[in-house]
Design an enzyme around this catalytic site. Sequence first.
Site, mmCIF file in Angstrom:
data_model
loop_
_atom_site.group_PDB
_atom_site.id
_atom_site.type_symbol
_atom_site.label_atom_id
_atom_site.label_comp_id
_atom_site.label_asym_id
_atom_site.label_seq_id
_atom_site.Cartn_x
_atom_site.Cartn_y
_atom_site.Cartn_z
ATOM 1 C CG LEU A 1 -2.093 -1.034 1.068
ATOM 2 C CD1 LEU A 1 -2.657 -1.432 2.426
ATOM 3 C CD2 LEU A 1 -3.210 -0.464 0.191
ATOM 4 C CD GLU B 1 -5.951 12.202 4.825
ATOM 5 O OE1 GLU B 1 -5.379 12.649 5.839
ATOM 6 O OE2 GLU B 1 -6.059 12.827 3.766
ATOM 7 C CB VAL C 1 -2.222 -9.740 15.065
ATOM 8 C CG1 VAL C 1 -2.521 -11.219 15.203
ATOM 9 C CG2 VAL C 1 -1.190 -9.518 13.982
ATOM 10 C CE LYS C 2 -11.390 -12.035 15.636
ATOM 11 N NZ LYS C 2 -12.058 -10.838 15.141
ATOM 12 C CE LYS D 1 -15.297 -13.971 12.889
ATOM 13 N NZ LYS D 1 -14.863 -12.836 12.079
ATOM 14 N NE ARG E 1 -10.842 -0.302 10.574
ATOM 15 C CZ ARG E 1 -11.222 -0.544 11.837
ATOM 16 N NH1 ARG E 1 -10.910 0.295 12.793
ATOM 17 N NH2 ARG E 1 -11.905 -1.639 12.121
ATOM 18 C CD GLU F 1 -11.993 -7.873 7.822
ATOM 19 O OE1 GLU F 1 -13.052 -8.488 7.717
ATOM 20 O OE2 GLU F 1 -11.675 -7.239 8.847
HETATM 21 P P1 GTP Z 1 -17.302 -10.299 12.041
HETATM 22 O O1 GTP Z 1 -17.622 -11.542 12.797
HETATM 23 O O2 GTP Z 1 -17.681 -9.047 12.796
HETATM 24 O O3 GTP Z 1 -15.875 -10.252 11.599
HETATM 25 O O4 GTP Z 1 -18.256 -10.302 10.760
HETATM 26 P P2 GTP Z 1 -18.039 -10.851 9.288
HETATM 27 O O5 GTP Z 1 -16.994 -11.911 9.305
HETATM 28 O O6 GTP Z 1 -19.361 -11.192 8.683
HETATM 29 O O7 GTP Z 1 -17.404 -9.628 8.504
HETATM 30 P P3 GTP Z 1 -17.898 -8.212 8.014
HETATM 31 O O8 GTP Z 1 -17.146 -8.022 6.744
HETATM 32 O O9 GTP Z 1 -19.366 -8.003 7.943
HETATM 33 O O10 GTP Z 1 -17.338 -7.226 9.152
HETATM 34 C C1 GTP Z 1 -16.034 -7.351 9.594
HETATM 35 C C2 GTP Z 1 -15.522 -6.102 10.280
HETATM 36 O O11 GTP Z 1 -16.066 -4.898 9.714
HETATM 37 C C3 GTP Z 1 -15.846 -5.978 11.754
HETATM 38 O O12 GTP Z 1 -14.945 -6.706 12.535
HETATM 39 C C4 GTP Z 1 -15.735 -4.461 11.971
HETATM 40 O O13 GTP Z 1 -14.364 -4.068 12.013
HETATM 41 C C5 GTP Z 1 -16.305 -3.914 10.698
HETATM 42 N N1 GTP Z 1 -17.768 -3.713 10.787
HETATM 43 C C6 GTP Z 1 -18.721 -4.455 10.186
HETATM 44 N N2 GTP Z 1 -19.946 -3.985 10.476
HETATM 45 C C7 GTP Z 1 -19.777 -2.920 11.290
HETATM 46 C C8 GTP Z 1 -20.682 -1.987 11.944
HETATM 47 O O14 GTP Z 1 -21.896 -2.064 11.841
HETATM 48 N N3 GTP Z 1 -20.121 -1.006 12.705
HETATM 49 C C9 GTP Z 1 -18.772 -0.887 12.860
HETATM 50 N N4 GTP Z 1 -18.316 0.100 13.627
HETATM 51 N N5 GTP Z 1 -17.895 -1.739 12.256
HETATM 52 C C10 GTP Z 1 -18.388 -2.733 11.504
HETATM 53 MG MG MG Z 2 -14.073 -9.250 12.165
#
Ligand code: GTP
Ligand code: MG
Length: 233
Positions: A55, A72, A78-79, A87, A111, A173
């Site tokens: 990046l 920016e 890492v989780k 999870k 991010r 991710e």
């Molecule tokens: P997770 O179990 O949360 O990882 O869901 P997922 O595997 O279905 O993934 P998804 O792509 O929907 O979301 C993954 C990540 O996006 C989350 O860990 C957050 O960092 C972010 N995210 C998703 N939805 C929201 C939301 O409604 N609000 C906020 N603040 N962040 C979100």
């Molecule tokens: Mg997540």
Amino acid sequence: MYESGDQAKKGTNQELEILASMTSEERDLLLGRVQPFMKLMMQYRCAIREMETKLQVLNDEFSLQHERNPFESIESRVKEPMSIIEKMRRRGWDLTVDNIEDKLNDVAGVRVICSFVEDIYYLADMLAAQDDLNVLQVKDYIKHPKDNGYRSLHLIIGIPIFLSSEKKYVRVEVQFRTIAMDFWASLDHKLKYKKNVKNPELIAAELKKCADTISSVDLRMQEIRNMMEEGEM
Ligand code: GTP
Ligand code: MG
């Protein structure tokens, strides 16, 4: 989680004391389980570094050509082990190192906070075009926002890391957001942890309204920039 030097030292001392008080069989059993986990986490840290470099390279090249940066800032993590455990439990998967690697897409997270919406797609397209990367999943919450108003572009990318005896693809991710989307997501995240709220439906509706306002500001900013670049402003 950030901690002070003193706290970290105290924690390490306690851990060493626990290790010292174990029998050698207990120690072997523990290390036998912990080491493969530590190795996997090391691989995710390496994958994050590789992704950040890619990046940064795109940012440097773009800023030479266009005299501005497409992003920016970058935040990576890492989780945390506790979040991994939570999870895996929530999804009903056995807690093994193989399962963590096979099932979780978001142990390594990067991010990227961009200035303009178009920069998000520029960077994502440039990454997708690199022949050593595999885009495994795309979730476009910008074109298709979540019901609560959440917007971002999520890519799951397989990136190779070169270890002493193998080349290994590791999943990362990558979340792309504008500054405005990140502002909303940070506040949404904070409000999620607030307990005993009187009217959750009202809060959800207000947050959705804020998300829509933010989205129209992002669009307007993009239009202003495009007009400036075309010499119309
Ligand atoms: P997770 O179990 O949360 O990882 O869901 P997922 O595997 O279905 O993934 P998804 O792509 O929907 O979301 C993954 C990540 O996006 C989350 O860990 C957050 O960092 C972010 N995210 C998703 N939805 C929201 C939301 O409604 N609000 C906020 N603040 N962040 C979100
Ligand atoms: Mg997540």
